[in-house]
Design an enzyme around this catalytic site. Structure first.
Site, PDB file in Angstrom:
ATOM      1  N   ASN A 183     -29.087 -79.386 -66.333  1.00  9.46           N
ATOM      2  CA  ASN A 183     -29.687 -78.448 -65.377  1.00  9.46           C
ATOM      3  C   ASN A 183     -28.641 -77.710 -64.548  1.00  9.46           C
ATOM      4  O   ASN A 183     -28.917 -76.633 -64.005  1.00  9.46           O
ATOM      5  CB  ASN A 183     -30.608 -79.184 -64.397  1.00  9.46           C
ATOM      6  N   LEU A 184     -27.462 -78.288 -64.396  1.00  5.66           N
ATOM      7  CA  LEU A 184     -26.539 -77.851 -63.352  1.00  5.66           C
ATOM      8  C   LEU A 184     -25.961 -76.465 -63.579  1.00  5.66           C
ATOM      9  O   LEU A 184     -25.482 -75.835 -62.632  1.00  5.66           O
ATOM     10  CB  LEU A 184     -25.400 -78.873 -63.205  1.00  5.66           C
ATOM     11  N   ALA A 185     -25.993 -75.955 -64.807  1.00  3.99           N
ATOM     12  CA  ALA A 185     -25.435 -74.627 -65.076  1.00  3.99           C
ATOM     13  C   ALA A 185     -26.292 -73.512 -64.493  1.00  3.99           C
ATOM     14  O   ALA A 185     -25.819 -72.379 -64.377  1.00  3.99           O
ATOM     15  CB  ALA A 185     -25.275 -74.413 -66.584  1.00  3.99           C
ATOM     16  N   ASP A 200     -42.257 -73.824 -65.716  1.00  8.21           N
ATOM     17  CA  ASP A 200     -41.681 -73.626 -67.043  1.00  8.21           C
ATOM     18  C   ASP A 200     -42.662 -73.939 -68.157  1.00  8.21           C
ATOM     19  O   ASP A 200     -42.259 -74.239 -69.268  1.00  8.21           O
ATOM     20  CB  ASP A 200     -40.432 -74.498 -67.207  1.00  8.21           C
ATOM     21  N   ASN A 201     -43.971 -73.874 -67.856  1.00  6.05           N
ATOM     22  CA  ASN A 201     -44.953 -74.163 -68.894  1.00  6.05           C
ATOM     23  C   ASN A 201     -46.246 -73.407 -68.632  1.00  6.05           C
ATOM     24  O   ASN A 201     -46.560 -73.054 -67.487  1.00  6.05           O
ATOM     25  CB  ASN A 201     -45.208 -75.670 -68.989  1.00  6.05           C
ATOM     26  N   CYS A 214     -36.621 -73.178 -72.537  1.00 10.63           N
ATOM     27  CA  CYS A 214     -35.164 -73.073 -72.416  1.00 10.63           C
ATOM     28  C   CYS A 214     -34.442 -74.150 -73.216  1.00 10.63           C
ATOM     29  O   CYS A 214     -33.328 -73.935 -73.685  1.00 10.63           O
ATOM     30  CB  CYS A 214     -34.760 -73.156 -70.945  1.00 10.63           C
ATOM     31  N   CYS A 263     -63.038 -60.580 -65.322  1.00 10.33           N
ATOM     32  CA  CYS A 263     -62.117 -61.722 -65.270  1.00 10.33           C
ATOM     33  C   CYS A 263     -62.889 -62.971 -64.855  1.00 10.33           C
ATOM     34  O   CYS A 263     -63.695 -62.941 -63.913  1.00 10.33           O
ATOM     35  CB  CYS A 263     -60.977 -61.459 -64.293  1.00 10.33           C
ATOM     36  N   CYS A 297     -61.222 -63.961 -61.068  1.00 12.59           N
ATOM     37  CA  CYS A 297     -61.192 -63.013 -59.950  1.00 12.59           C
ATOM     38  C   CYS A 297     -62.146 -61.845 -60.151  1.00 12.59           C
ATOM     39  O   CYS A 297     -62.138 -60.897 -59.368  1.00 12.59           O
ATOM     40  CB  CYS A 297     -59.773 -62.495 -59.710  1.00 12.59           C
ATOM     41  N   CYS A 306     -32.212 -82.538 -87.720  1.00 10.62           N
ATOM     42  CA  CYS A 306     -32.130 -81.378 -86.821  1.00 10.62           C
ATOM     43  C   CYS A 306     -31.794 -81.922 -85.435  1.00 10.62           C
ATOM     44  O   CYS A 306     -31.229 -83.009 -85.317  1.00 10.62           O
ATOM     45  CB  CYS A 306     -33.439 -80.591 -86.833  1.00 10.62           C
TER      46      CYS A 306
END
EC number: 2.7.7.80
Length: 460
Positions: A121-123, A181-182, A239, A297, A300, A412
């Site tokens: 994660n640090l990058a 992220d999902n 990612c 919708c 909303c 893989c």
């Protein structure tokens, strides 16, 4: 020359101030190293921040550069001090976003993230450091933000946002930033914001590209207006699979922070009803207009059918995490564990190890005895690749003392693409050497090899 009594008074005042400063430093060190406060009940929204009538002398100095902006000024800064912003995700987007919100003087930041800090994660997740590896991302981010601006209240929620408490939480904040992220969490956050009447500033980033917009604000569409149905899970790349250059979510997180600050300060939003597209490799920013708010919708629209939060993992057909799902395409007889493969390798049994990762991953690390043919080339039945595989099988058969066909083991990164490759190999008719051949994938791939067999093998 000053009188002796004046000099003595000044020296005494300096001593008193130094002692006071030392006391403050001790209190700060104790606060930074203290055990985290017990988590507040998640079903109870935090109390609203009290409105401010004036800025202190220290605040005027600290925020002086932005106070000079006529559009913001003292009135806007007071609004920021009374604003509460919920940040969903403390990763590549959430870190720069929260950093700039805290620096700008937002009164309260809620930080939601169930994950822990990992070295990979640090990058890009710049609030976390090496010393925080293994810690909760939400707590790590909160501690870093308190060091940046102790006047900002930082509330950590170190758990996954879920439908049973998300709505109550969102109601306790003025603006929500979607940095997740999902896909399931995106729909969850959107619906909670619509039901709670809160604006949603959303962004995403992958590889060299990203996008940012504002949903459900100033008459603009919500996320469901633009994306009524979730994408098929197999089409979604994260990612961990696709990669990302850290500065890209940094750019998008800063763009999110700017929109949040404008909304919280009462300046409006530039991206309600439109979307910012960023191409980091080409260096392009582009703005596109989104479709208008949909009258039909489901959340909303004029007659909404989604009036409460639902099971979003079931709705999307995927889990609310960026972790790669383990596919199960083969039966147990068509698979081999890394432990069993290591035993076979040590025995010297002839075989072919086929690495089906993309070239960019093979450049990172590989097992030296493997044959590399990317899955993409197998799937399109690339003639040169099939010849290469056939030649390796013929050579191995000739060198084998028994003169029998060699088994093929496919590997893989994680054991998903290798299963797809086995399916392709089983269907091939253009390679006679594959007829009646044993083809198995290695469960867990090279990351399982690194975790269970060779601790020196790189993980990525």
């Amino acid at each position: 020359m000053a009188a002796p009594e004046d000099v003595a008074a000044l020296q005494a005042e300096i001593t008193r101030r130094e002692e006071e400063l030392a006391s403050l430093k001790r209190r700060l060190a104790a606060a930074l190293t203290a055990e985290p406060e017990p988590e507040r009940p998640l079903r109870v929204p935090p109390p609203p921040l009290a409105p401010r009538a004036a800025l202190s002398r220290d605040e005027i100095l600290r925020y002086s550069r932005q106070l000079l902006l006529p559009e913001l000024g003292v009135r806007g800064q007071l609004r920021l001090a009374a604003a509460a912003v919920l940040v969903v995700g403390c990763g590549g987007l959430g870190c720069p976003l929260a950093q700039y919100l805290a620096a700008a003087g937002v009164g309260r930041l809620g930080l939601v993230d169930h994950d822990v800090v990992e070295t990979s994660n640090l990058a890009r997740q710049v609030l976390h450091g090496e010393a925080q590896a293994g810690e909760s991302k939400a707590r790590s981010a909160a501690a870093a933000l308190r060091r940046l601006n102790s006047a900002v209240e930082c509330v950590a929620y170190p758990r996954a946002l879920a439908e049973d408490w998300a709505l109550d939480l969102v109601r306790g904040y003025d603006v929500v930033a979607d940095c997740c992220d999902n896909v399931p969490t995106r729909y969850l956050v959107n619906d909670a914001c619509v039901l709670a009447g809160r604006p949603l500033v959303s962004a995403s980033a992958l590889r060299f590209e990203g996008q940012m917009t504002v949903y459900h604000h100033d008459g603009g569409p919500c996320y469901r207006c633009v994306f009524p149905r979730p994408p098929p899970p197999e089409t979604v790349t994260n990612c961990a699979d696709g990669g990302v250059l850290g500065a890209v979510p940094g750019v998008l997180g800063c763009a999110q922070a700017l929109e949040v600050l404008k909304i919280a300060a009462g300046l409006g939003s530039s991206y309600s009803g439109s979307m910012l597209l960023f191409d980091g490799l080409g260096g392009h920013f582009r703005r596109i207009r989104l479709r208008r708010r949909r009258p039909d919708c489901v959340v909303c629209g004029q007659q909404p059918t989604v009036t409460r939060l639902q099971d979003y993992e079931a709705f999307c057909g995927s889990s609310a995490t960026d972790k790669c799902r383990a596919l199960k395409l083969l039966c147990p007889e068509e698979r081999i564990s890394v432990t069993d493969y290591k035993r076979l390798l040590d025995s010297g049994a002839p075989h072919v190890l086929l690495d089906v990762r993309p070239q960019v991953e093979v450049d990172i690390c590989r097992l030296p005895h493997s044959l590399h043919i990317p899955l993409s080339q197998l799937e399109r039945r690339d003639a040169d690749s099939l010849k290469l595989l056939g030649a390796a099988l013929r050579k191995g058969k000739q060198e084998s003392q028994e003169g029998v066909a060699l088994p093929v083991y496919v590997i893989c990164k994680l054991g998903n693409d290798s299963q797809k490759a086995v399916k392709v190999l089983q269907s091939l008719t253009a390679v006679p050497e594959l007829d009646s051949l044993t083809v198995q994938d290695i469960v867990g791939g090279l990351m399982a090899w690194a975790a269970k067999i060779d601790g020196t093998f790189p993980q990525y």
